[in-house]
Enzyme design. Structure first.
Site, PDB file in Angstrom:
ATOM      1  N   CYS A 133      -9.089  12.655  -0.945  1.00  0.00           N
ATOM      2  CA  CYS A 133      -9.463  11.329  -1.442  1.00  0.00           C
ATOM      3  C   CYS A 133     -10.136  11.541  -2.786  1.00  0.00           C
ATOM      4  O   CYS A 133      -9.897  12.546  -3.450  1.00  0.00           O
ATOM      5  CB  CYS A 133     -10.367  10.607  -0.460  1.00  0.00           C
ATOM      6  SG  CYS A 133     -11.989  11.377  -0.255  1.00  0.00           S
ATOM      7  N   ALA A 134     -11.006  10.629  -3.192  1.00  0.00           N
ATOM      8  CA  ALA A 134     -11.632  10.752  -4.513  1.00  0.00           C
ATOM      9  C   ALA A 134     -12.625  11.903  -4.544  1.00  0.00           C
ATOM     10  O   ALA A 134     -12.630  12.711  -5.462  1.00  0.00           O
ATOM     11  CB  ALA A 134     -12.314   9.444  -4.897  1.00  0.00           C
TER      12      ALA A 134
END
Lengths: 567, 567
Positions: A532-533
């Site tokens: 993810c980020a």
């Protein structure tokens, strides 16, 4: 009456003199300094050049007179100790003003000569437009050159503390700047991927940053002669208008108006070596933990000595002000009959690079690899304080630890806010011998303007503990480009993030909040590499996958770590 | 399949739900919240009222929908758990929307009901212009009152976190504010003399601060009626124009347009107590270190529980977000078969008060006295970063420790910069069991914009170690007004400082740098009580005196500590 001679009047020497006097009113204390200044603010020099510190006199913390008045220390500037007769316990001193020589006997001698800038033997390097920066006269020369030559372009060689600070000083003065660093990163105390954030910042400010390139030759092309005898320079170094043609080892050439050499410093050991004192394998004066050299009557402190690395126990050269000051204090204690021991150097350091701070403590990954020490690492990118309160900035944080014992090896952080705080916390935790599991329990200050209920450090500790307990199987940014056919990439961010920020080639995108519904779209026979980020949603997805019988790994630190690793 | 019920959906409950799901995909998790909101930013409420946080939606971190999507948690807002049948492991739930009741069985029950504002039984306190602040509806009501009534003057009762934050919010909105506190200081986690700095700041901003005074009666004097059914208030609490006449216990009266009651919170234990769970002597739910109540199937976390004080081992009530979050995570671990233990609460806390931060960790002096624990203390006032670099501010720092063992009891700090960092460092050091002697060796980040080569903490450790080793004989600010005829005061500052800042009545003034020449002006048969601005020059003079055979003591923290102690 104890007679103490001190060689060098800056951080370590000055601290020792003041402490010695507080311990003994009767001791005779003489401090020799071959330069013109004692106890000046070494670390402030670039900031005066850049204009942050307007008043030059603020850099002069003490004078010989103030030292005499307050501490009854006989300070002799422009007096260079040129030899030590250990047998007779005397030193030879040369008065640099009149060239005379004299002897002075001692009961204890403290060496605090510091370190000198390394100037590599590059053809043409000795020219009037090339400077290094270590002391007040160096600073004055640089300021004079700027004032008189009004350079439009400056070049800094070396991306360490001084190099970065000088780069910023030039930028503040409106001088276009090139920064050249031989390694593939600036700020070597941090690892390459953390330096990536710094590289991005430097380039964003318009600096011409060149990594992995070395200076090979300098050609001075004089223009008009502008004498500057005021600055006390030898004729060869008088300021001259003109420019320098720099040749780099990649074949590139560069024309610049001013060159700063900031490739590092080397311990000043000539005096110690000539006196037969033991010099360590790294080239610093050897001392024991009492800061005593191989001669029990002679102590040594500061940038000139080797100290023990706190983590590895190996000798290290750490030219920083904090250790120098504390060692000086301790040496004074020990010369006057106490028994204080220096407890190793973590090398805690920080540097301001424009709006960023970059800091570290302990050992980095490069050192651990070099020493052959097994380690694990985590990356966390979290807000410096509550995200809903104005002014929160991302703290990018790396922690290295022993996956067996949980022992902290080191920590690194980069960001615009709260960097010093996080590395201080880690420096204390490491010195105290805490494990990464124990960091979960840290109770740090929290109110929205200052922190988060789960601080960056708590979060990093959670991730590390998950790995240690087997609750998380990590994959790291540097493995992403080498996935096999048995692995697939799963991006659990929202589609808008992929579009705006970028994504890993070949990744399947299922937002974490849809994963439960769509989990059957994923294969059970391959290892799913989730990202993810920053790694948080990745962990939620990872846990869902493994709890549903999938094989999975989570990209620690997420896309952000991968993205900046090569910046 | 484990079925987990959670009562309360904010910090502790929400953390537990998320963690439980990460550990188990199969567990059934239901979270009951009697209010309308889960996982909201409790600590952000005053900042939205004051306008720092513009967007109300930023306070709503999660919604029932987002919780369901990400964590598959069944969140039931407006559902109040009204009873626990421990025998049959069921709870009774009342749906507050339609008044219906139902039962839900559990394997494990987690209580995270929080704490409720204490409203003392003051005559007239139940009126439409009096509010407390604990949740989103409270906040909305206060904002509505401000919007509709446009108060010119507000009164806050209570100088704790919420009281101080509401005071600042009103001030930001241009509302004249009176702050009334029954104790002789605000911010009781710090000691009186440290609160003095806060009092000075509060008064400087034009707040009418009244200490040592209590509210005795309130009289509501209505003006025009302005109904506000939109805000969902009962008719009695609809916003009405008008004013309040406040009667204080010192005979004073005060007219105000808006009254905030912020005198503290009380654990919500009704549900637990009615179920026969053990309640501690301080009125919080009792738990063991696994966060388990006296019923092994029921866990409890957050503001509702008593935890062990990290220093004294005694039960304590610490309603803070950090501990609540970590306890929630731990309770989830333990409900799902792990064994995690909570390791006591230091009560690390921080509050922004205009431009100041005030923070503390561990026990304060008042608590140590109450517990009969012997202690020593030091005060240091030092720059937040190198004094020669712009923006340095004074960090006023207090450290409490065991003069025998060097054990850290607690630390407090006030100032405009670097306060959170120093208390974080102390919180880690204390948790790790470091002694004040060990703090001397701390290697903290240093570059001029961030710190000093000898940090505030190193300095405090030097002072404390000097005391422990007998190198310093301290005298404290609270002894200065009780000197005997056998003591004389010696001010070693420069005459200009005495004139500009003030001095202690009867002090002899000999600047430290003249002391060696003038030492014979001082008597050898009296104890010389030395002081300077902050204690540093005082120590130099003190050492000179005792090394010359005088009896002396140094005022720890200098005139600055004395000066603000009564502010």
């Amino acid at each position: 009456m104890t007679k103490i001679l001190i060689v060098g009047g800056v951080a370590g020497g000055a601290s020792a003199a003041a402490r010695a006097r507080r311990l003994s009113e009767s001791a005779q204390i003489i401090m020799f300094e071959r330069g013109n200044f004692v106890s000046f603010a070494n670390c402030g020099l670039p900031y005066h050049i850049g204009g942050d510190i307007k008043d030059r006199s603020k850099l002069l913390l003490q004078t010989p007179d103030s030292f005499l008045a307050r501490f009854n220390v006989d300070v002799r500037v422009m007096n260079e100790v040129t030899g030590i007769d250990r047998q007779n316990k005397t030193v030879t001193v040369k008065n640099l003003l009149d060239g005379s020589e004299y002897n002075e006997n001692y009961d204890f001698l403290l060496l605090s000569p510091g370190a000198a800038p390394v100037i590599p033997p590059i053809p043409g390097i000795d020219n009037p437009l090339t400077h290094s920066l270590r002391n007040i006269p160096d600073m004055d020369r640089i300021i004079d050159t700027i004032r008189m030559n009004k350079p439009e372009h400056a070049t800094v060689i070396g991306g360490g503390f001084i190099g970065l600070e000088m780069m910023e000083a030039f930028h503040q003065l409106g001088i276009k700047t090139t920064l050249i660093e031989m390694a593939n990163q600036v700020m070597t105390p941090v690892d390459r991927e953390m330096a990536g954030f710094v590289h991005a910042e430097i380039r964003e400010k318009g600096i011409d940053l060149r990594l992995g390139v070395a200076l090979e030759a300098v050609e001075f092309m004089p223009n008009v002669s502008v004498a500057s005898q005021d600055a006390g320079e030898p004729v060869a170094h008088q300021h001259l208008e003109g420019e320098l043609k720099l040749s780099l080892n990649n074949g590139e050439q560069l024309t610049t108006d001013l060159l700063i050499m900031a490739v590092g410093v080397r311990p000043e050991t000539t005096l110690a070596a000539e006196a037969g004192l033991k010099v360590g394998e790294l080239g610093g004066i050897w001392t024991n933990a009492q800061m005593q050299t191989s001669d029990p009557s002679i102590f040594a402190v500061g940038d000139a000595v080797e100290t023990q690395n706190f983590v590895t126990g190996q000798p290290s050269l750490v030219p920083l002000a904090g250790p120098a000051n504390r060692q000086g204090r301790m040496a004074a204690d020990n010369m006057l009959g106490r028994s204080e021991t220096y407890q190793g150097t973590q090398g805690t350091a920080i540097c301001k690079v424009f709006d960023l701070a970059v800091a570290s403590t302990g050992t980095n990954e490069k050192q651990l690899q070099r020493e052959g020490i097994g380690y694990e690492k985590v990356f966390v990118h979290a807000a410096s304080h509550a995200g809903y309160y104005p002014g929160a900035e991302i703290v990018s944080f790396k922690m290295l630890f022993d996956p067996q014992s949980g022992k902290i090896f080191g920590a690194q952080a980069v960001g615009r806010d709260g960097i010093d705080k996080r590395i201080d916390v880690m420096a204390v935790a490491q010195r105290a011998g805490m494990t990464v599991e124990q960091l979960q329990h840290l109770e740090l200050t929290y109110a929205p303007p200052y922190g988060s209920a789960k601080d960056v450090i708590n979060q990093a500790a959670f991730v590390a503990s998950n790995i240690i307990k087997g609750d998380a199987t990590p994959i790291h940014f540097d493995e992403i480009d080498h996935l096999t056919d048995d692995q697939i990439l799963l991006d659990v961010r929202n589609p808008g993030e992929l579009e705006n920020i970028g994504y890993l080639e070949g990744a399947v995108n299922i937002p974490v909040d849809q994963l439960r519904q769509r989990i059957n779209e994923l294969p059970k026979d391959k290892e799913i590499v989730v990202y993810c980020a920053v790694g948080l949603r990745g962990n939620v997805a990872y846990r869902q996958l493994v709890n549903n019988g999938f094989k999975a790994r989570n990209l620690i630190g997420g896309y952000r770590t991968y993205q900046f690793a090569n910046a």
